[in-house]
Scaffold this motif. Sequence first.
Motif, PDB file in Angstrom:
ATOM      1  N   LEU A 202       9.577 -39.324 -67.101  1.00 52.37           N
ATOM      2  CA  LEU A 202       9.955 -39.486 -68.500  1.00 52.37           C
ATOM      3  C   LEU A 202       8.704 -39.401 -69.363  1.00 52.37           C
ATOM      4  CD1 LEU A 202      12.382 -42.549 -68.150  1.00 52.37           C
ATOM      5  CD2 LEU A 202      13.025 -40.143 -68.331  1.00 52.37           C
ATOM      6  N   GLU A 203       8.740 -38.528 -70.380  1.00 52.05           N
ATOM      7  CA  GLU A 203       7.611 -38.389 -71.299  1.00 52.05           C
ATOM      8  C   GLU A 203       8.105 -38.487 -72.740  1.00 52.05           C
ATOM      9  OE1 GLU A 203       5.284 -34.924 -70.619  1.00 52.05           O
ATOM     10  OE2 GLU A 203       4.985 -35.302 -68.477  1.00 52.05           O
ATOM     11  N   HIS A 204       7.325 -39.176 -73.562  1.00 50.90           N
ATOM     12  CA  HIS A 204       7.707 -39.345 -74.972  1.00 50.90           C
ATOM     13  C   HIS A 204       6.453 -39.637 -75.783  1.00 50.90           C
ATOM     14  CE1 HIS A 204      11.774 -40.149 -77.024  1.00 50.90           C
ATOM     15  NE2 HIS A 204      10.908 -39.886 -77.984  1.00 50.90           N
ATOM     16  N   SER A 205       6.382 -39.097 -76.984  1.00 58.35           N
ATOM     17  CA  SER A 205       5.246 -39.339 -77.869  1.00 58.35           C
ATOM     18  C   SER A 205       5.619 -40.364 -78.938  1.00 58.35           C
ATOM     19  CB  SER A 205       4.801 -38.034 -78.542  1.00 58.35           C
ATOM     20  OG  SER A 205       4.315 -37.122 -77.584  1.00 58.35           O
ATOM     21  N   ARG A 206       4.655 -41.199 -79.275  1.00 57.64           N
ATOM     22  CA  ARG A 206       4.905 -42.249 -80.263  1.00 57.64           C
ATOM     23  C   ARG A 206       5.138 -41.688 -81.657  1.00 57.64           C
ATOM     24  NH1 ARG A 206       0.185 -44.190 -77.640  1.00 57.64           N
ATOM     25  NH2 ARG A 206       0.673 -45.656 -75.956  1.00 57.64           N
ATOM     26  N   ASP A 207       4.638 -40.491 -81.923  1.00 51.17           N
ATOM     27  CA  ASP A 207       4.818 -39.914 -83.255  1.00 51.17           C
ATOM     28  C   ASP A 207       6.038 -38.990 -83.331  1.00 51.17           C
ATOM     29  OD1 ASP A 207       3.907 -37.741 -81.796  1.00 51.17           O
ATOM     30  OD2 ASP A 207       2.480 -37.063 -83.326  1.00 51.17           O
ATOM     31  N   GLN A 214      11.348 -45.444 -78.791  1.00 51.07           N
ATOM     32  CA  GLN A 214      12.133 -46.569 -78.288  1.00 51.07           C
ATOM     33  C   GLN A 214      13.318 -46.088 -77.454  1.00 51.07           C
ATOM     34  OE1 GLN A 214      11.143 -49.712 -78.654  1.00 51.07           O
ATOM     35  NE2 GLN A 214       9.363 -49.037 -79.845  1.00 51.07           N
ATOM     36  N   ASN A 215      13.842 -44.920 -77.786  1.00 50.28           N
ATOM     37  CA  ASN A 215      14.951 -44.380 -77.001  1.00 50.28           C
ATOM     38  C   ASN A 215      14.501 -43.996 -75.595  1.00 50.28           C
ATOM     39  OD1 ASN A 215      17.371 -44.166 -78.897  1.00 50.28           O
ATOM     40  ND2 ASN A 215      15.785 -43.174 -80.112  1.00 50.28           N
ATOM     41  N   GLY A 216      13.296 -43.424 -75.499  1.00 52.15           N
ATOM     42  CA  GLY A 216      12.761 -43.113 -74.177  1.00 52.15           C
ATOM     43  C   GLY A 216      12.523 -44.365 -73.364  1.00 52.15           C
ATOM     44  N   MET A 217      12.018 -45.403 -74.018  1.00 55.04           N
ATOM     45  CA  MET A 217      11.832 -46.680 -73.334  1.00 55.04           C
ATOM     46  C   MET A 217      13.169 -47.239 -72.854  1.00 55.04           C
ATOM     47  SD  MET A 217       9.104 -48.548 -75.856  1.00 55.04           S
ATOM     48  CE  MET A 217       7.453 -47.905 -76.119  1.00 55.04           C
ATOM     49  N   GLY A 218      14.217 -46.972 -73.647  1.00 53.04           N
ATOM     50  CA  GLY A 218      15.544 -47.436 -73.265  1.00 53.04           C
ATOM     51  C   GLY A 218      16.027 -46.803 -71.966  1.00 53.04           C
ATOM     52  N   ILE A 219      15.733 -45.500 -71.791  1.00 45.46           N
ATOM     53  CA  ILE A 219      16.074 -44.861 -70.513  1.00 45.46           C
ATOM     54  C   ILE A 219      15.345 -45.572 -69.380  1.00 45.46           C
ATOM     55  CG2 ILE A 219      15.985 -42.755 -69.130  1.00 45.46           C
ATOM     56  CD1 ILE A 219      15.904 -41.133 -71.679  1.00 45.46           C
ATOM     57  N   ARG A 220      14.044 -45.724 -69.550  1.00 45.07           N
ATOM     58  CA  ARG A 220      13.215 -46.364 -68.514  1.00 45.07           C
ATOM     59  C   ARG A 220      13.736 -47.752 -68.163  1.00 45.07           C
ATOM     60  NH1 ARG A 220       7.787 -48.466 -70.852  1.00 45.07           N
ATOM     61  NH2 ARG A 220       9.349 -49.899 -71.706  1.00 45.07           N
ATOM     62  N   ASP A 221      13.991 -48.555 -69.178  1.00 41.45           N
ATOM     63  CA  ASP A 221      14.380 -49.939 -68.938  1.00 41.45           C
ATOM     64  C   ASP A 221      15.765 -50.050 -68.306  1.00 41.45           C
ATOM     65  OD1 ASP A 221      11.960 -50.572 -70.046  1.00 41.45           O
ATOM     66  OD2 ASP A 221      12.766 -51.177 -71.995  1.00 41.45           O
ATOM     67  N   LEU A 223      17.360 -47.641 -66.434  1.00 39.02           N
ATOM     68  CA  LEU A 223      17.366 -47.112 -65.063  1.00 39.02           C
ATOM     69  C   LEU A 223      16.575 -48.009 -64.111  1.00 39.02           C
ATOM     70  CD1 LEU A 223      16.922 -43.252 -65.576  1.00 39.02           C
ATOM     71  CD2 LEU A 223      19.028 -44.576 -65.367  1.00 39.02           C
ATOM     72  N   ALA A 224      15.360 -48.365 -64.502  1.00 36.64           N
ATOM     73  CA  ALA A 224      14.505 -49.140 -63.601  1.00 36.64           C
ATOM     74  C   ALA A 224      14.863 -50.620 -63.606  1.00 36.64           C
ATOM     75  CB  ALA A 224      13.042 -48.952 -63.990  1.00 36.64           C
ATOM     76  N   GLY A 225      15.067 -51.178 -64.802  1.00 30.96           N
ATOM     77  CA  GLY A 225      15.260 -52.618 -64.901  1.00 30.96           C
ATOM     78  C   GLY A 225      16.657 -53.099 -64.606  1.00 30.96           C
ATOM     79  N   LYS A 226      17.672 -52.284 -64.960  1.00 31.98           N
ATOM     80  CA  LYS A 226      19.058 -52.752 -64.840  1.00 31.98           C
ATOM     81  C   LYS A 226      19.830 -52.079 -63.708  1.00 31.98           C
ATOM     82  CE  LYS A 226      19.227 -53.818 -69.781  1.00 31.98           C
ATOM     83  NZ  LYS A 226      19.894 -53.529 -71.086  1.00 31.98           N
ATOM     84  N   LEU A 227      19.450 -50.847 -63.367  1.00 33.28           N
ATOM     85  CA  LEU A 227      20.194 -50.121 -62.338  1.00 33.28           C
ATOM     86  C   LEU A 227      19.407 -49.941 -61.044  1.00 33.28           C
ATOM     87  CD1 LEU A 227      21.973 -47.395 -64.509  1.00 33.28           C
ATOM     88  CD2 LEU A 227      23.024 -49.382 -63.398  1.00 33.28           C
ATOM     89  N   GLY A 228      18.170 -50.372 -61.025  1.00 31.17           N
ATOM     90  CA  GLY A 228      17.423 -50.400 -59.778  1.00 31.17           C
ATOM     91  C   GLY A 228      16.842 -49.086 -59.311  1.00 31.17           C
ATOM     92  N   PHE A 229      16.677 -48.122 -60.234  1.00 30.34           N
ATOM     93  CA  PHE A 229      16.004 -46.875 -59.844  1.00 30.34           C
ATOM     94  C   PHE A 229      14.540 -47.197 -59.524  1.00 30.34           C
ATOM     95  CE2 PHE A 229      19.750 -45.068 -61.592  1.00 30.34           C
ATOM     96  CZ  PHE A 229      19.833 -43.750 -61.156  1.00 30.34           C
ATOM     97  N   ARG A 230      14.048 -46.644 -58.414  1.00 35.37           N
ATOM     98  CA  ARG A 230      12.724 -47.031 -57.923  1.00 35.37           C
ATOM     99  C   ARG A 230      11.626 -46.030 -58.246  1.00 35.37           C
ATOM    100  NH1 ARG A 230      16.375 -48.020 -53.876  1.00 35.37           N
ATOM    101  NH2 ARG A 230      15.827 -46.083 -52.791  1.00 35.37           N
ATOM    102  N   GLY A 231      11.989 -44.812 -58.642  1.00 32.12           N
ATOM    103  CA  GLY A 231      10.981 -43.774 -58.788  1.00 32.12           C
ATOM    104  C   GLY A 231      10.725 -43.344 -60.210  1.00 32.12           C
ATOM    105  N   ILE A 232      10.759 -44.276 -61.162  1.00 28.96           N
ATOM    106  CA  ILE A 232      10.557 -43.927 -62.569  1.00 28.96           C
ATOM    107  C   ILE A 232       9.070 -43.798 -62.876  1.00 28.96           C
ATOM    108  CG2 ILE A 232      10.975 -44.587 -64.967  1.00 28.96           C
ATOM    109  CD1 ILE A 232      13.537 -44.098 -63.495  1.00 28.96           C
ATOM    110  N   GLU A 233       8.686 -42.663 -63.442  1.00 22.71           N
ATOM    111  CA  GLU A 233       7.321 -42.443 -63.905  1.00 22.71           C
ATOM    112  C   GLU A 233       7.360 -42.243 -65.421  1.00 22.71           C
ATOM    113  OE1 GLU A 233       3.914 -38.991 -63.449  1.00 22.71           O
ATOM    114  OE2 GLU A 233       5.047 -39.573 -61.651  1.00 22.71           O
ATOM    115  N   TRP A 234       6.778 -43.188 -66.144  1.00 21.33           N
ATOM    116  CA  TRP A 234       6.845 -43.186 -67.609  1.00 21.33           C
ATOM    117  C   TRP A 234       5.480 -42.831 -68.197  1.00 21.33           C
ATOM    118  CZ3 TRP A 234       9.615 -43.194 -71.926  1.00 21.33           C
ATOM    119  CH2 TRP A 234       9.063 -43.696 -73.107  1.00 21.33           C
ATOM    120  N   HIS A 235       5.468 -41.864 -69.118  1.00 17.25           N
ATOM    121  CA  HIS A 235       4.245 -41.493 -69.814  1.00 17.25           C
ATOM    122  C   HIS A 235       4.505 -41.510 -71.311  1.00 17.25           C
ATOM    123  CE1 HIS A 235       1.939 -40.266 -66.258  1.00 17.25           C
ATOM    124  NE2 HIS A 235       3.060 -39.740 -65.800  1.00 17.25           N
TER     125      HIS A 235
END
Length: 270
Positions: A202-207, A214-221, A223-235
């Motif tokens: 997952l890649e997202h720019s602050r600008d 925040q929407n990209g962070m929502g995907i990360r959170d 998938l990883a935090g609530k659904l238990g996906f183990r291979g999330i790479e966030w940039h």
Amino acid sequence: MAGCVHTHTIILLHGRDSQACEFASEFFECEATDATPAGDRTLTALFPTIRWVFPQARAIRSERFDADMPQWFDMWSLEDVQERSELQVPGLRSSVDLIIDIIKDEELLVPRGKIFLGGISQGFATSLAALFADGRGGFAGLCGFCSWLPLANEAASIIHQHSDPVEQFTSIQRLYVDGVKNGKELLVLALVPELRSIPILLEHSRDDSVISVQNGMGIRDTLAGKLGFRGIEWHEYDDGGHWINEPRGVDDFVSFLRRVKKLGEDDRRI
């Protein structure tokens, strides 16, 4: 690339009100820091054995603008991507069917474990929905840029209602797929371990002024935090707007592909 053996496929979906050919052209202009022995830094040169597939979204009526536009599903607002989410469901489910058919076609050429799904903005949102609707997992990976989780509020409600992972994934699958296709009830697979183990970039720019980071962070959170996906790479990058940060974002994409399926050494020798 002539004569190179096709080893992997990457299916990349364009954004809303765009064209596949336009997206492909701009995407292939991106350059990494790394280069081939001939000095070429483009993705096609760095990965000559990859088949790149760019599906085209159908023209769908925009409720807000009262006009037809190429989009994977209709939306009321980009500022709040969950606003009037009922407008999104018909187009999203139809597009998911289209992407699943494309996946089946690619599986005739390479195994599922060598197929990546991805996209930018609404395109990756649709790829995520297709991942859940398909239900089988087993892909090489997912690559998403500047995006969000479609129907995120409905998905959050499902996660809250069901504590059992199989019930969660089964209900989320139903959210993104038409319950009846070709007159037959769809088989709900929900292979939780296979889904959870898929590498995801997952890649997202602050600008990004189109889709908030925040929407990209929502995907990360989710998938990883609530659904238990183990291979999330966030940039997350300071700049880049509603596009792929260059060159760092391109480099991270290249590194992800090389690491996940060990593409790098073979491709460098070609």
